[in-house]
Design a protein around this motif. Structure first.
Motif, short mmCIF file in Angstrom:
data_model
loop_
_atom_site.label_atom_id
_atom_site.label_comp_id
_atom_site.label_asym_id
_atom_site.label_seq_id
_atom_site.Cartn_x
_atom_site.Cartn_y
_atom_site.Cartn_z
N VAL A 178 12.99 33.47 -4.52
CA VAL A 178 14.36 33.50 -4.01
C VAL A 178 15.14 34.66 -4.63
CG1 VAL A 178 16.56 32.24 -3.93
CG2 VAL A 178 14.41 31.04 -3.47
N TYR A 179 14.99 34.84 -5.92
CA TYR A 179 15.68 35.93 -6.63
C TYR A 179 15.30 37.28 -6.04
CZ TYR A 179 16.83 39.05 -10.56
OH TYR A 179 17.31 40.08 -11.34
N GLU A 180 14.01 37.47 -5.84
CA GLU A 180 13.54 38.77 -5.33
C GLU A 180 14.01 39.00 -3.90
OE1 GLU A 180 11.24 41.64 -3.27
OE2 GLU A 180 10.82 39.52 -2.97
N LEU A 181 13.91 37.97 -3.04
CA LEU A 181 14.35 38.13 -1.65
C LEU A 181 15.87 38.31 -1.57
CD1 LEU A 181 12.13 35.52 0.23
CD2 LEU A 181 11.83 38.01 0.10
N ASP A 182 16.59 37.65 -2.47
CA ASP A 182 18.04 37.82 -2.51
C ASP A 182 18.40 39.28 -2.74
OD1 ASP A 182 20.83 37.17 -2.78
OD2 ASP A 182 20.57 37.24 -4.96
N ARG A 183 17.71 39.93 -3.66
CA ARG A 183 17.96 41.35 -3.92
C ARG A 183 17.57 42.20 -2.70
NH1 ARG A 183 20.21 38.94 -7.19
NH2 ARG A 183 20.54 39.43 -9.39
N ALA A 215 8.09 25.34 -9.21
CA ALA A 215 9.53 25.55 -9.23
C ALA A 215 9.87 26.95 -9.75
CB ALA A 215 10.21 24.48 -10.11
N VAL A 216 9.16 27.40 -10.77
CA VAL A 216 9.36 28.74 -11.31
C VAL A 216 9.07 29.79 -10.25
CG1 VAL A 216 8.45 30.44 -12.95
CG2 VAL A 216 8.97 28.12 -13.73
N GLN A 217 7.97 29.62 -9.53
CA GLN A 217 7.62 30.58 -8.48
C GLN A 217 8.68 30.61 -7.39
OE1 GLN A 217 3.55 30.23 -6.98
NE2 GLN A 217 2.97 29.26 -8.91
N VAL A 218 9.14 29.43 -6.97
CA VAL A 218 10.15 29.36 -5.91
C VAL A 218 11.42 30.09 -6.34
CG1 VAL A 218 11.71 27.80 -4.66
CG2 VAL A 218 9.28 27.24 -4.85
N ILE A 233 18.44 33.15 2.76
CA ILE A 233 18.08 33.22 1.34
C ILE A 233 19.29 32.84 0.48
CG2 ILE A 233 18.62 35.60 0.64
CD1 ILE A 233 15.34 33.62 0.08
N GLY A 234 20.48 33.05 0.98
CA GLY A 234 21.67 32.61 0.26
C GLY A 234 21.71 31.09 0.13
N ARG A 235 21.30 30.38 1.19
CA ARG A 235 21.23 28.92 1.12
C ARG A 235 20.23 28.48 0.06
NH1 ARG A 235 21.37 29.37 6.81
NH2 ARG A 235 19.11 29.01 6.93
N ALA A 236 19.08 29.14 0.05
CA ALA A 236 18.06 28.80 -0.94
C ALA A 236 18.56 29.09 -2.36
CB ALA A 236 16.78 29.59 -0.66
N ALA A 237 19.28 30.19 -2.52
CA ALA A 237 19.80 30.55 -3.85
C ALA A 237 20.79 29.50 -4.35
CB ALA A 237 20.46 31.93 -3.78
N THR A 239 11.64 26.37 0.01
CA THR A 239 10.52 27.17 0.50
C THR A 239 10.67 27.45 1.98
OG1 THR A 239 9.07 26.15 -1.16
CG2 THR A 239 8.00 27.29 0.66
N ALA A 240 11.13 26.44 2.73
CA ALA A 240 11.35 26.63 4.17
C ALA A 240 12.42 27.67 4.42
CB ALA A 240 11.74 25.30 4.81
N ASN A 241 13.48 27.67 3.61
CA ASN A 241 14.53 28.69 3.75
C ASN A 241 13.99 30.08 3.46
OD1 ASN A 241 16.91 27.34 4.59
ND2 ASN A 241 17.19 26.50 2.54
#
Length: 207
Positions: free
Chosen positions: A74-79, A67-70, A36-40, A14-16
């Motif tokens: 991450v998926y959305e921000l990665d895109r 966990a599902v929300q996180v 966001i790559g680190r979070a992914a 979440t912090a990432n």
């Protein structure tokens, strides 16, 4: 992982996410993409892309929902950051479990962004590679992507549909946050359409 360790790692993810959003707002898109790559990668390590891993690591329903929300944030921000930097996604759609749960109906904006992110993946695959001698997209691919993009715009939940006050379609005073989300959804859909059709402008024959 035990449940406490899993929650601790989720907090780090979440912090990432927050860090990547901050970098975006200060116009450091490369740093946003890195964060966001680190979070992914942490999501993949924890198995958040697999339904069974979620069940195994998160016995508590509330923790599992978090966990599902996180993961999907991450998926959305990665895109989003990948499109902003023209760099590759950290999460591959083929690696994500087709049965992976999505956020419930209370998170309509996030659910809308998940479907948008999947659309991003389709458009990304169709765009000509960097440095390609030809920027053309096959006509049938162009028409199909434009069709699914317009369908996405129509599928946006009613409360998030953009309605311009000048056309008498919405009150002149709208909640600021809601108006911002409506505008972003509208702009993102049309940004995809620009990407789909821009090869007509980039092609040297049209200059």
């Amino acid at each position: 992982y035990n449940s406490q360790m899993a929650i601790l790692i989720l907090s780090r993810e979440t912090a990432n996410c927050l860090q990547s959003i901050y970098f975006c707002h200060v116009e450091e898109e490369l740093f946003a993409w890195r964060a966001i790559g680190r979070a992914a990668r942490q999501c993949l390590e924890m198995g958040l892309h697999r339904k069974q891993s979620l069940v195994n690591h998160f016995k508590d329903a509330d923790a599992r929902d978090f966990a599902v929300q996180v993961f999907w944030v991450v998926y959305e921000l990665d895109r989003r950051w990948s499109f902003g930097t023209s760099l590759s996604f950290a999460l591959d759609d083929r690696d994500i479990d087709a049965e992976l749960p999505e956020p419930d109906g209370e998170h309509s904006y996030l659910k809308c962004m998940i479907t948008y992110s999947r659309l991003c993946s389709r458009v990304w695959e169709a765009l000509p590679p960097y440095g390609s001698s030809s920027q053309w997209i096959p006509k049938e691919t162009e028409d199909y992507l434009d069709f699914v993009t317009q369908n996405w715009l129509l599928s946006i939940p009613q409360e998030l549909q953009f309605r311009h006050p000048r056309l008498g379609l919405a009150p002149r005073t709208q909640p600021r946050i809601l108006h911002r989300l409506r505008t972003l959804c509208y702009l993102r859909g049309n940004y995809m359409r620009l990407l789909i059709h821009r090869h007509h402008v980039l092609n040297p024959d049209n200059v």
